[in-house]
Design a protein around this motif. Structure first.
Motif, PDB file in Angstrom:
ATOM      1  N   GLY A 176      -3.299  12.719 -12.099  1.00 28.52           N
ATOM      2  CA  GLY A 176      -2.923  11.414 -12.657  1.00 28.52           C
ATOM      3  C   GLY A 176      -4.098  10.456 -12.628  1.00 28.52           C
ATOM      4  N   GLU A 177      -4.739  10.337 -11.475  1.00 28.77           N
ATOM      5  CA  GLU A 177      -5.875   9.421 -11.335  1.00 28.77           C
ATOM      6  C   GLU A 177      -7.095   9.948 -12.077  1.00 28.77           C
ATOM      7  OE1 GLU A 177      -3.485   9.476  -9.139  1.00 28.77           O
ATOM      8  OE2 GLU A 177      -3.212   7.361  -8.633  1.00 28.77           O
ATOM      9  N   GLN A 178      -7.201  11.290 -12.174  1.00 23.20           N
ATOM     10  CA  GLN A 178      -8.368  11.851 -12.874  1.00 23.20           C
ATOM     11  C   GLN A 178      -8.331  11.485 -14.356  1.00 23.20           C
ATOM     12  OE1 GLN A 178      -9.393  15.813 -11.603  1.00 23.20           O
ATOM     13  NE2 GLN A 178     -10.736  16.106 -13.366  1.00 23.20           N
ATOM     14  N   VAL A 195      -9.194   3.180  -9.689  1.00 23.55           N
ATOM     15  CA  VAL A 195      -7.987   3.102 -10.522  1.00 23.55           C
ATOM     16  C   VAL A 195      -6.901   4.060 -10.050  1.00 23.55           C
ATOM     17  CG1 VAL A 195      -9.009   2.207 -12.656  1.00 23.55           C
ATOM     18  CG2 VAL A 195      -9.055   4.673 -12.206  1.00 23.55           C
ATOM     19  N   SER A 196      -5.649   3.627 -10.313  1.00 21.96           N
ATOM     20  CA  SER A 196      -4.460   4.460 -10.058  1.00 21.96           C
ATOM     21  C   SER A 196      -4.157   5.283 -11.294  1.00 21.96           C
ATOM     22  CB  SER A 196      -3.246   3.567  -9.821  1.00 21.96           C
ATOM     23  OG  SER A 196      -3.315   2.912  -8.605  1.00 21.96           O
ATOM     24  N   ALA A 197      -3.182   6.143 -11.163  1.00 25.60           N
ATOM     25  CA  ALA A 197      -2.630   6.829 -12.332  1.00 25.60           C
ATOM     26  C   ALA A 197      -1.915   5.795 -13.197  1.00 25.60           C
ATOM     27  CB  ALA A 197      -1.649   7.899 -11.876  1.00 25.60           C
ATOM     28  N   MET A 198      -1.846   6.047 -14.509  1.00 26.47           N
ATOM     29  CA  MET A 198      -1.111   5.137 -15.401  1.00 26.47           C
ATOM     30  C   MET A 198       0.351   5.080 -14.946  1.00 26.47           C
ATOM     31  SD  MET A 198      -2.954   6.545 -18.864  1.00 26.47           S
ATOM     32  CE  MET A 198      -2.245   5.474 -20.094  1.00 26.47           C
ATOM     33  N   GLY A 248      -8.420   6.709  -7.407  1.00 26.75           N
ATOM     34  CA  GLY A 248      -7.727   6.326  -6.186  1.00 26.75           C
ATOM     35  C   GLY A 248      -6.856   7.456  -5.678  1.00 26.75           C
ATOM     36  N   PHE A 249      -6.345   7.300  -4.423  1.00 23.23           N
ATOM     37  CA  PHE A 249      -5.230   8.121  -3.934  1.00 23.23           C
ATOM     38  C   PHE A 249      -5.633   9.547  -3.567  1.00 23.23           C
ATOM     39  CE2 PHE A 249      -1.303  10.489  -5.788  1.00 23.23           C
ATOM     40  CZ  PHE A 249      -0.502  10.336  -4.677  1.00 23.23           C
ATOM     41  N   GLN A 250      -6.920   9.926  -3.704  1.00 26.94           N
ATOM     42  CA  GLN A 250      -7.263  11.330  -3.484  1.00 26.94           C
ATOM     43  C   GLN A 250      -8.562  11.506  -2.724  1.00 26.94           C
ATOM     44  OE1 GLN A 250      -9.576  12.924  -7.115  1.00 26.94           O
ATOM     45  NE2 GLN A 250      -7.724  12.078  -7.996  1.00 26.94           N
ATOM     46  N   VAL A 266       3.160   7.944 -14.285  1.00 27.21           N
ATOM     47  CA  VAL A 266       2.583   9.296 -14.329  1.00 27.21           C
ATOM     48  C   VAL A 266       2.842  10.063 -13.028  1.00 27.21           C
ATOM     49  CG1 VAL A 266       0.382  10.548 -14.371  1.00 27.21           C
ATOM     50  CG2 VAL A 266       0.866   8.836 -16.123  1.00 27.21           C
ATOM     51  N   THR A 267       2.602   9.424 -11.891  1.00 29.70           N
ATOM     52  CA  THR A 267       2.803  10.138 -10.615  1.00 29.70           C
ATOM     53  C   THR A 267       4.271  10.554 -10.463  1.00 29.70           C
ATOM     54  OG1 THR A 267       1.018   8.816  -9.690  1.00 29.70           O
ATOM     55  CG2 THR A 267       2.363  10.033  -8.130  1.00 29.70           C
ATOM     56  N   ASP A 268       5.190   9.649 -10.801  1.00 30.32           N
ATOM     57  CA  ASP A 268       6.623   9.984 -10.719  1.00 30.32           C
ATOM     58  C   ASP A 268       6.960  11.158 -11.634  1.00 30.32           C
ATOM     59  OD1 ASP A 268       7.181   8.019  -8.872  1.00 30.32           O
ATOM     60  OD2 ASP A 268       7.811   6.542 -10.371  1.00 30.32           O
ATOM     61  N   GLY A 275      -0.882   9.599   0.208  1.00 28.50           N
ATOM     62  CA  GLY A 275       0.432   8.951   0.338  1.00 28.50           C
ATOM     63  C   GLY A 275       0.646   7.971  -0.797  1.00 28.50           C
ATOM     64  N   ARG A 276       1.926   7.731  -1.150  1.00 25.69           N
ATOM     65  CA  ARG A 276       2.226   6.854  -2.285  1.00 25.69           C
ATOM     66  C   ARG A 276       1.571   5.491  -2.101  1.00 25.69           C
ATOM     67  NH1 ARG A 276       5.958   8.547  -6.057  1.00 25.69           N
ATOM     68  NH2 ARG A 276       4.633   7.214  -7.347  1.00 25.69           N
ATOM     69  N   GLY A 277       1.085   4.952  -3.185  1.00 24.82           N
ATOM     70  CA  GLY A 277       0.377   3.670  -3.116  1.00 24.82           C
ATOM     71  C   GLY A 277      -1.041   3.802  -2.570  1.00 24.82           C
ATOM     72  N   GLY A 278      -1.513   5.057  -2.441  1.00 29.67           N
ATOM     73  CA  GLY A 278      -2.766   5.328  -1.731  1.00 29.67           C
ATOM     74  C   GLY A 278      -4.039   4.846  -2.409  1.00 29.67           C
ATOM     75  N   SER A 279      -3.959   4.392  -3.659  1.00 29.52           N
ATOM     76  CA  SER A 279      -5.176   3.860  -4.286  1.00 29.52           C
ATOM     77  C   SER A 279      -5.632   2.580  -3.580  1.00 29.52           C
ATOM     78  CB  SER A 279      -4.942   3.570  -5.766  1.00 29.52           C
ATOM     79  OG  SER A 279      -4.593   4.748  -6.428  1.00 29.52           O
ATOM     80  N   ASP A 280      -4.692   1.851  -2.992  1.00 28.91           N
ATOM     81  CA  ASP A 280      -5.079   0.665  -2.207  1.00 28.91           C
ATOM     82  C   ASP A 280      -6.009   1.096  -1.073  1.00 28.91           C
ATOM     83  OD1 ASP A 280      -3.343  -0.926  -3.725  1.00 28.91           O
ATOM     84  OD2 ASP A 280      -1.674  -0.670  -2.322  1.00 28.91           O
ATOM     85  N   LEU A 281      -5.634   2.210  -0.431  1.00 26.63           N
ATOM     86  CA  LEU A 281      -6.439   2.701   0.695  1.00 26.63           C
ATOM     87  C   LEU A 281      -7.824   3.141   0.212  1.00 26.63           C
ATOM     88  CD1 LEU A 281      -6.784   3.538   3.630  1.00 26.63           C
ATOM     89  CD2 LEU A 281      -5.563   5.659   3.126  1.00 26.63           C
TER      90      LEU A 281
HETATM   91  N1  ASP Z   1      -0.583   7.010  -8.239  1.00 27.86           N
HETATM   92  C1  ASP Z   1      -0.214   6.944  -6.846  1.00 27.86           C
HETATM   93  C2  ASP Z   1       1.222   6.496  -6.707  1.00 27.86           C
HETATM   94  O1  ASP Z   1       1.890   6.243  -7.696  1.00 27.86           O
HETATM   95  C3  ASP Z   1      -1.159   6.098  -6.033  1.00 27.86           C
HETATM   96  C4  ASP Z   1      -1.183   4.624  -6.413  1.00 27.86           C
HETATM   97  O2  ASP Z   1      -0.721   4.223  -7.469  1.00 27.86           O
HETATM   98  O3  ASP Z   1      -1.714   3.849  -5.596  1.00 27.86           O
HETATM   99  O4  ASP Z   1       1.723   6.409  -5.610  1.00 27.86           O
END
Ligand code: ASP
Ligand code: ADP
Ligand code: MG
Length: 407
Positions: free
Chosen positions: A73-75, A40-43, A135-137, A46-48, A149-155
């Motif tokens: 955020g992800e935690q 899961v990503s942050a809600m 995700g993301f960490q 939240v990251t912003d 990196g942003r969007g890193g939960s995909d990775l």
């Molecule tokens: N929370 C992170 C972001 O906003 C990672 C993700 O959502 O994939 O970039």
């Protein structure tokens, strides 16, 4: 019994009801006889917000501390998702990236995954848990928290799927799949049923942020087939995989747009070997990522050099280049923001001619001026005024018949 990795993005876990929706989906997949890992990503937002908070306390926060902050955020989401599943009467356990065995480089805020030791994940699965991973960490070999990196939960999802040899990797998001263009910009955009890694990679790295580009690179390298689909319905999504012969028949698979770009032009650069190297070394040493580069034909021993980058990088680029412009004996440095990049992508472009001409015709039909052009084997990109980007995307999308063609 299949081993499934599901990833849910920020909007899909954006409030308690949506987290419960994720919990129900994971439980349904488990009850169908599968083992489930959920990343899961942050809600959403939240990251912003965390980035904004950091800037509120310090103009230039340390990247190490940024990672400690952003990982929270992800935690939050892993705990809430595990609680939601428990509340529905099923076993779930949450793991941070570090606990899931994700070891990364120490390049804070954009760390690379070095390797994964997923024993804790496989043990928890064997005990009948739905395993929820942040995700993301990850963490460095020394145990310092990093982010990818942003969007890193995909990775995270794709790398975990590779590490545990999952049978299926599903990226759940807030659209039905990968579209021929961002459906929020081009209303006639169509969902693509299958796309090659290379096309997805080019689209992701030229602005289609539905997938993080590094995650697609990783999937290609390790042959992870994945599906992008909606967490809000059960429609089939987009399968991303190695290219097949039939994919070549489609000349243009999609249109990507990227706003917030800026252009630097250095005029009357003396046309001597080593000058471009000096300019771009200065840029590289500052860690700036630049995109298109255009050098004019030399007239009377001098030339103009232009290049683009993200608008955020412009002040740093200007500061770094001011002394270099003097040193190489160029006239001046001009900077312009308010520009955007529009790209068309398709592996069929390798074997078809006239694609660029059609792109330029479509833009000219809207009176849109092209400021720069670049091409690669499966992509043609142009820089245009940002105010025309939505109109340009719609015109180009239409010209290539993407809104009507079935893919
Ligand atoms: N929370 C992170 C972001 O906003 C990672 C993700 O959502 O994939 O970039
Ligand atoms: P998540 O939070 O699930 O990771 P993202 O916001 O990162 O979701 O990505 C999904 C968004 O990507 C969509 O809402 C859509 O606006 C945008 N997007 C951009 N280009 C495309 C495209 N070609 N196809 C689908 N979505 C796209
Ligand atoms: Mg995303």
């Amino acid at each position: 019994m299949a081993l499934i990795v599901q990833k849910y993005g920020g909007t899909s876990v954006g409030n308690p009801e949506r987290i419960l929706n994720v919990a129900r989906r994971a439980i349904a997949a488990q009850e169908a006889g599968n083992q489930l890992v959920v990343v899961v990503s942050a809600m959403s937002g939240v990251t912003d917000n965390l980035i904004k908070l950091a800037k509120d306390v310090s103009p230039n926060p340390s990247e190490r501390e940024m990672d400690v902050l952003l990982a929270t955020g992800e935690q939050t989401t892993i705990a809430l998702t595990a609680m939601a599943i428990n509340g529905l009467g099923k076993k779930a356990v949450s793991l941070t990236g570090a606990q899931a065995g994700i070891i990364t480089s120490d390049l804070h805020t954009k760390a690379k995954i070095a390797h994964i030791t997923p024993e804790r994940v496989t043990e928890a699965l064997a005990e009948g848990n739905i395993v929820i991973i942040a995700g993301f960490q990850g963490e460095t070999a020394e145990g310092t928290i990093t982010t990818l990196g942003r969007g890193g939960s995909d990775l995270t999802a794709i790398a975990i799927a590779a590490a545990i040899k999952a049978d299926l990797c599903q990226i759940f998001t807030d659209v039905d799949g990968v579209y021929t263009c961002d459906p929020r910009v081009v209303p006639s955009a169509k969902k693509i049923s299958e796309i090659s890694y290379d096309e997805m990679l080019e689209m992701a790295s030229s602005g289609s942020k539905v997938m993080q580009s590094r995650s697609v690179e990783f999937a290609k390298k390790f042959g992870v087939v994945f599906e992008v689909r909606s967490s809000f319905n059960n429609n089939p999504g987009t399968i991303v995989k190695e290219e097949t012969d039939s994919m070549e028949a489609v000349v243009v698979r999609g249109v990507s747009i990227e706003k917030n770009q800026a252009k630097v032009t250095i005029t009357h650069v003396p046309d001597r070997p080593g000058t471009a190297a000096k300019i771009f070394n200065a840029v590289a040493n500052a860690g700036l990522i630049i995109d298109m580069i255009v050098q004019n034909v030399s007239v009377q021993g001098s030339t103009d050099i232009s290049f683009t980058m993200s608008k955020d990088e412009l002040p740093k680029a200007q500061a770094r280049l001011a002394p270099v412009v003097k040193e190489v004996g160029a006239s001046e440095m001009l900077a312009q923001d308010g520009i955007a990049k529009l790209s068309i992508v398709g592996i069929g472009m390798r074997s078809h001619s006239g694609v660029a001409a059609k792109l330029f015709d479509a833009l000219s039909s809207g009176g849109i001026n092209i400021q720069m052009i670049s091409t690669s084997e499966i992509k043609t990109a142009v820089i245009i005024d940002e105010t025309h980007i939505a109109e340009g995307a719609n015109l180009v999308h239409e010209a290539f018949g993407l809104g009507v063609a079935s893919h």
